[in-house]
Scaffold this active site. Structure first.
Site, PDB file in Angstrom:
ATOM      1  N   SER A  53       0.859  -1.141   0.008  1.00  0.00           N
ATOM      2  CA  SER A  53      -0.127   0.077  -0.500  1.00  0.00           C
ATOM      3  C   SER A  53       0.640   1.909  -0.228  1.00  0.00           C
ATOM      4  CB  SER A  53      -1.207  -0.065   0.916  1.00  0.00           C
ATOM      5  OG  SER A  53      -1.913  -1.054   0.823  1.00  0.00           O
ATOM      6  N   LYS A  56      -0.023   3.746  -2.915  1.00  0.00           N
ATOM      7  CA  LYS A  56      -0.212   4.391  -2.844  1.00  0.00           C
ATOM      8  C   LYS A  56       0.014   5.909  -2.927  1.00  0.00           C
ATOM      9  CE  LYS A  56      -4.284   2.182  -0.710  1.00  0.00           C
ATOM     10  NZ  LYS A  56      -4.163   0.328  -0.808  1.00  0.00           N
ATOM     11  N   SER A 113      -6.332   3.957   4.032  1.00  0.00           N
ATOM     12  CA  SER A 113      -5.870   2.891   3.605  1.00  0.00           C
ATOM     13  C   SER A 113      -6.654   2.298   2.196  1.00  0.00           C
ATOM     14  CB  SER A 113      -4.470   1.950   4.077  1.00  0.00           C
ATOM     15  OG  SER A 113      -3.951   1.417   2.719  1.00  0.00           O
TER      16      SER A 113
END
Length: 381
Positions: A53, A56, A113
């Site tokens: 993640s 991102k 997230s």
């Protein structure tokens, strides 16, 4: 001509500077001083690895660029597709009946997230997640992020989805430098959407090291990772670690690395940008010398206690012929520091120096002829 001066100057380092050695269990790591760009620690920093993640940040980069370019507004609403609603992994709990604003989606990505929030952004900006991932990769190349290739908007495991530690730290810095207006979102500790309050997973926000961002990541393939930033006594560091075996290890290693970076290194300001560092001799000018400046503040990141060990010298071909323009590159400042190496900083003319009149040329030429005659008669070394 070489002049000796007593100052030291460091802006950036091509390799890590030396202090007390720090070993890390992370499979990849990078620690950088924000103000100077000095690399304090690196391990496999240029190896493309699964970022989970943490990637991102690139999704956010694409969204922030769209906002800055006027293509979307913070109060615009984006539709939620069934694909976004059903996306696996961490979630903002978006439903197809929702109309989240861009501001909501930023918080959903940064704080929670949310994979679903990433898909909503990707589909709105590019039509599909695949098209968005292609745009992410293309933009990464434009930004010089050669260690990054994107297969999706979320960091979901994919063989071709890779980023390097150096690219992640670059993106973290970009969040602050280019999109500072939105950086406070990274410090939010919780966000409530659809009646559900979730905490920010970033352990730095709850730590004594004064962390204020940025993004965690975890998949079975990647392990536990974090790209983070912290500030102490006005000094900021940015770092990335990954490949750790648990959330507890990630927290402990992040805190240990940040504490080490603050403890073992310091930033020292030696000159402001307009303080003359040295003077250069001028040939056939109205003035015989010109002051040399760096043009911006001279700041060094050094291992604590090593500032007094640094030496510096100014190197230039002189005397410098007039006319000279303010800001003209005249000389180089070479700084040598044990454990750091040699840095080269351009020095600029502080002011204009016009050509001298006829008498200046006559006097200078007469002096040159006399000097040559003396050398011919008595020799020179």
């Amino acid at each position: 001509m070489i002049l000796r001066i007593f100052a030291v100057l460091v802006f950036a380092f091509a390799a890590p500077i030396s202090a007390q050695t720090l070993d890390t269990s992370a499979t990849a790591a990078l620690v950088v001083d924000y103000d100077t760009g000095a690399v304090l620690l690196e391990k496999n920093a240029d190896t493309p690895i699964p970022p989970a993640s943490m990637s991102k940040l690139m999704t956010l980069n694409m969204l922030f660029e769209a906002i800055e370019e006027g293509r979307v507004d913070m109060d615009d609403t984006f539709p939620v597709s069934a694909n976004a609603h059903g996306y696996p992994g961490s979630t903002m709990f978006l439903e197809t009946r929702h109309d989240p604003t861009v501001r909501d989606l930023i918080r959903g990505i940064v704080v929670l997230s949310g994979n679903d929030a990433c898909i909503v952004v990707a589909e709105h900006l590019a039509g599909s997640e695949g098209a968005f991932a292609s745009r992410m990769t293309e933009r990464a190349r434009e930004l010089g992020m050669d260690g990054s290739t994107f297969a999706n908007a979320t960091g979901w495991p994919a063989e071709s989805h890779r980023m390097s530690a150096r690219d992640l730290v670059f993106l973290a810095r970009r969040m602050m430098d280019e999109f500072g207006e939105y950086y406070p979102f990274f410090a939010e500790r919780e966000f409530t959407w659809n009646g559900i309050t979730q905490p920010n997973r970033n352990p730095l926000l709850y730590s004594s090291i004064a962390g204020d961002g940025l993004k965690t990541g975890h998949t079975e393939e990647a392990g536990y990772g974090l790209v983070g930033s912290a500030v102490r006594d006005g000094r900021r560091i940015i770092f990335m670690v990954t490949g750790l075996d648990s959330t507890e290890t990630r927290t402990n290693e992040s805190e240990r690395i940040a504490a080490w970076a603050f403890r073992e290194f310091e930033n020292v300001t030696f000159f402001d940008g307009e303080t003359p560092v040295a003077q250069a001799d001028v040939w056939l000018g109205e003035d015989k010398q010109v002051d040399l400046i760096a043009g911006e503040d001279i700041v060094a990141t050094l291992p604590r206690g090593q500032a007094d060990e640094a030496t510096a010298r100014v190197v230039y071909d002189g005397p410098v012929p007039a006319p000279i323009q303010a800001g003209q590159h005249i000389a180089d400042l070479l700084i040598e520091t044990p454990g750091v190496g040699t840095m080269t900083i351009p020095l600029l003319a502080r002011s204009d120096v016009a050509e001298g009149g006829p008498m200046t040329r006559i006097v200078s030429s007469t002096g040159l002829l006399a000097s040559r005659a003396f050398d011919n008669l008595f020799g020179s070394d």
